[in-house]
Motif scaffolding. Structure first.
Motif, short mmCIF file in Angstrom:
data_model
loop_
_atom_site.label_atom_id
_atom_site.label_comp_id
_atom_site.label_asym_id
_atom_site.label_seq_id
_atom_site.Cartn_x
_atom_site.Cartn_y
_atom_site.Cartn_z
N GLY A 109 -5.02 1.19 1.34
CA GLY A 109 -4.64 0.66 2.75
C GLY A 109 -2.92 0.23 3.12
N SER A 110 -3.26 -0.86 3.52
CA SER A 110 -1.90 -1.31 3.67
C SER A 110 -1.66 -2.63 2.03
CB SER A 110 -1.55 -2.42 5.38
OG SER A 110 -2.73 -2.54 5.16
N ILE A 111 -1.22 -2.86 2.37
CA ILE A 111 -0.24 -4.41 1.25
C ILE A 111 -1.01 -5.31 1.76
CG2 ILE A 111 0.70 -4.76 -0.78
CD1 ILE A 111 1.49 -1.77 -1.38
N GLY A 112 -1.49 -6.17 1.62
CA GLY A 112 -1.35 -7.73 1.77
C GLY A 112 -0.30 -7.66 1.72
N ASP A 113 0.57 -9.17 3.08
CA ASP A 113 1.55 -9.49 2.66
C ASP A 113 2.15 -10.28 1.75
OD1 ASP A 113 1.81 -9.16 5.57
OD2 ASP A 113 1.32 -10.81 6.35
N ALA A 114 1.18 -10.91 0.50
CA ALA A 114 0.80 -12.35 -0.42
C ALA A 114 1.63 -11.16 -1.62
CB ALA A 114 -0.17 -12.95 -0.59
#
Length: 301
Positions: A109-114
């Motif tokens: 899914g989406s990649i975390g901000d960090a």
């Protein structure tokens, strides 16, 4: 490639200055055009590197007259900072369960901000770091291939001798974690540090080969390099046409993909020499040159 690209920016600026042009402004304009090319390339393939090089170029122009020692220290520090950032991000990911997303999983899914910040920072830190090292090697007359063979033998011996075991450590770390998310980023750190010695090893090995008596293969490889931009972009176009369009994004094994890579290399080795026998530049190099100087440039020999 970052080593050579960094040296190339400085060579262009010095030649422009020798011809009485404004080297910084002309170089900035040239790399702004490269940024546009890179953005266009990104629209069809997410793995573009030209945009990163273009955005790093102002820093390189600012520091280009620093001593080789300063450039080597700054470049090495940036690469090491990227490795440290990988470890720090891994710790944050383990504590806060930040998603690795599509970075680690084929259908993630989406990649975390960090993790997203790390990936962007890693690209720029490593690229700019290696470019600064490339400028230092240019100042030391190493990139030009004019130093004695003993220098390049030492580079190859020490570069591979240090770099390959370091890179292997990263693989071992990830294998020991069963390629799990717990070692996804920390396993990158040794490989990132290995970037510098391995790059120096390749530079030494290639230069030794290039110093040998010229053969037809030498001529073909040099022709591919003189058309680097055209060949880089054409690799993407061939890959999209063949793998995404003709085969409709089918699944391929690693052996098939390796064969495809070799076929593309063979094709570029085949077409670059006859093209340059008739034309002074590759097609994309010529268009970039015309836009840089904002005047028509002869292309036929």
């Amino acid at each position: 490639f970052s080593l050579l690209f960094g040296a190339g920016i400085v060579v262009f600026a010095e030649r422009a200055e020798a011809k009485g042009r404004r080297p910084v402004w002309l170089s900035l304009w040239r790399n702004l055009l490269l940024l546009a090319i890179g953005i266009g390339h990104t629209l069809i393939w997410v793995g573009d590197i030209l945009s990163v090089y273009a955005l790093c170029s102002p820093v390189l122009l600012l520091l280009r007259k620093r001593s080789p020692r300063t450039l080597l220290i700054a470049g090495t520090a940036m690469v090491l900072a990227s490795a440290a950032l990988a470890v720090g991000t891994q710790v944050a990911a383990d504590i806060t369960e930040v998603e690795l997303g599509s970075f680690w999983f084929v259908e993630g899914g989406s990649i975390g901000d960090a993790v997203g910040v790390f990936l962007i920072s890693d690209a720029f830190l490593r690229a700019l770091g290696m470019m600064l090292i490339g400028v230092a090697l240019y100042r030391l007359d190493i990139v030009q291939g004019t130093r004695p063979p003993e220098v390049y033998r030492a580079m190859a011996r020490w570069g591979f001798g240090i770099g390959l075991p370091l890179a292997a450590v990263g693989v071992i770390v990830q294998i020991s974690g069963a390629w799990g998310t717990e070692t996804a980023l920390v396993g990158l750190a040794p490989n990132t540090v290995a970037t510098i010695p391995v790059a120096l090893g390749y530079l030494g090995l290639i230069t030794l080969w290039n110093q040998k008596q010229t053969t037809a293969l030498h001529e073909r490889v040099r022709a591919v390099g003189r058309m680097a931009l055209t060949n880089y972009l054409s690799q993407t176009l061939i890959g999209i046409i063949v793998l995404r369009v003709l085969f409709d994004q089918g699944e391929f094994g690693r052996a098939v993909l390796l064969g495809f890579v070799v076929a593309v290399w063979a094709l570029q080795l085949a077409w670059s020499t006859p093209w340059l026998a008739r034309f002074r530049f590759g097609p994309f190099e010529w268009m970039w040159r015309v836009a840089t100087y904002r005047r028509w440039q002869p292309i036929r020999r």
